[in-house]
Design an enzyme around this catalytic site. Structure first.
Site: not given
Length: 468
Positions: A233, A270
């Site tokens: 990620e 995030c």
């Protein structure tokens, strides 16, 4: 190569050797054994919660309230993965019985099984010292799949990482399990991290972190003699589209919710909404003013590391140089001041600097002239963990266009609420097209995360003892 690097690499070799030695045992372990370990880790984490939270707060500055919630989430998902193992998820088989006759109708018996990949190198994240660190979702899902885990701790919380690992070692001893099931590889520099990724005994990598660091490690995984899966990620700007019909109903409360989401955890999520897309209308103009009013009194805490704050200031400066400041005061607390910038859709689409992730308490407002142009803005984003769409309650061609566009670039599409906050469940998808992640068909949150670390194998006419 320096002596220091030789020492770092020797330490990694020793740790990975322990993991490799435990791999066959854990791959063949029962669901009951795996579940007992996962639940034991959850219980031990809760038993030492007060001490660990104090360490985490000292290192991260995230606050005890936030960190206690994170411990609860971490224990919850450890137990959740234990239940998935007991339900048989890693052991599922698909069996097609033999059919007599010539192909294509005739066939042998085929049984599709799943095999653990082997030792997984897990790179901890800075912004979730518990839930995406030593005992986070990557570790839990890999263990559930039957893979040992080599943990690369984050430099932002080293004391906490060692303390949690000590807890892990105690649980393994108490349960009579090999110490190689969870090991700690303290790779103090980029070269050591690359060495870990390229170690021949490592079978897969799980990474949560920056675009630059993740891309370098992803390339290292692919440069191996035998490339391995890299589940990374890397970054996300999480556009939020607010149509006038939504703002007409309740713009003040929506502005307050969005202001909290932008600044939550000092913007170090995030899934923080970094781009707010509006249509040019009086309702949108009022909403921008309300958003500025809502964000103005919010104070932030210090960022996770000095390097992270420098990165935020650099990214915000790049956006500021190409946009108009809506709200950009001087900092008056421990953390950076929240800020809002604005630009038009054509500029956003044309200028890559405006699409840079500002990992901190900031967002860019983009004004479009039509739903079609909103779709072009989303297309320019390219890949993101989330897209939020406010005001799409009715069916129309324009709304269908926006839904298609959001699904094309996102792992998760929201039709209400804000993107910060990711539920751990079966339907969750936490990933997305590059640069949000390197493997958009997989998720790093939710129980489907187990599937990352399993490889399907078809067994043809296997004897009964092989199928168990």
């Amino acid at each position: 190569m320096s002596t220091l690097h030789n020492q770092d690499f020797a330490a990694i070799d020793a740790v990975v050797a322990k993991s490799a030695a435990a791999a066959a045992f854990w791959a063949e372990s029962s669901g009951a054994l795996r579940a007992t370990l996962l639940r034991g880790l959850a219980t031990a984490l809760e038993q030492q919660q007060a001490e660990l939270v104090a360490i985490a707060d000292r290192e991260s500055g995230l606050g005890e309230g936030r960190l206690n919630g994170e411990v609860a989430r971490t224990a919850f998902q450890l137990r959740g993965f234990a239940s998935e193992v007991e339900a048989g998820l890693p052991f599922r088989q698909v069996d097609d019985q033999a059919i007599t006759g010539a192909p294509p109708a005739g066939r042998p018996r085929l049984t599709r099984i799943q095999r653990p990949l082997g030792p997984v190198a897990m790179f901890s994240a800075s912004n979730f010292p518990f839930a995406f660190s030593v005992l986070g979702g990557d570790t839990a899902s890999a263990l559930a799949a039957g893979c040992p885990v080599v943990i690369k701790p984050h430099s932002g919380h080293p004391e906490l990482s060692r303390a949690v690992f000590s807890l892990v070692a105690g649980v393994l001893r108490a349960q009579g399990l090999p110490e190689g099931l969870l090991t700690l590889a303290e790779a103090p520099n980029r070269a050591a991290g690359t060495y870990l990724v390229q170690h021949p005994s490592i079978a897969a990598v799980a990474f949560t972190g920056s675009y630059q660091g993740g891309k370098a490690l992803w390339q290292a995984a692919n440069d191996r003699t035998r490339p391995i899966p890299f589940f990374g990620e890397l970054g996300s700007i999480n556009p939020l589209v607010a149509l006038p019909r939504a703002l007409e109903k309740d713009s003040e409360n929506l502005a307050k919710s969005l202001a909290v989401s932008i600044t939550l955890g000092c913007g170090q999520f995030c899934t923080s909404p970094g781009v707010i897309v509006l249509l040019d209308s009086p309702h949108s103009h009022r909403f921008v003013a309300q958003l500025g009013e809502a964000i103005a009194p919010i104070t932030t805490h210090r960022m996770l590391t000095q390097g992270m704050q420098q990165g935020f200031e650099s990214a915000a400066a790049a956006v500021a140089a190409n946009a108009t400041a809506v709200f950009a005061p001087q900092a008056d607390g421990a953390g950076p001041a929240p800020r809002l910038f604005a630009t038009d859709a054509a500029s956003f689409i044309a200028n890559a600097d405006l699409r840079e992730e500002m990992f901190g308490p900031a967002a860019l407002i983009v004004t479009a002239q039509s739903a079609a142009q909103v779709a072009e803005v989303l297309d320019a984003v390219g890949g993101t963990l989330t897209t939020t769409l406010w005001g799409l309650e009715s069916d129309s061609e324009e709304n269908r266009l926006l839904v298609r566009s959001a699904q094309q670039i996102s792992g998760r599409v929201l039709f209400s609420g804000v993107p910060t906050g990711v539920a751990v469940c079966h339907a969750q998808q936490h990933g997305g097209p590059w640069p949000a992640s390197t493997a958009p068909q997989s998720t790093s949150v939710g129980y489907a995360a187990i599937e990352r670390f399993l490889r399907p194998v078809a067994l043809q006419d296997a004897p009964a003892w092989v199928l168990g």
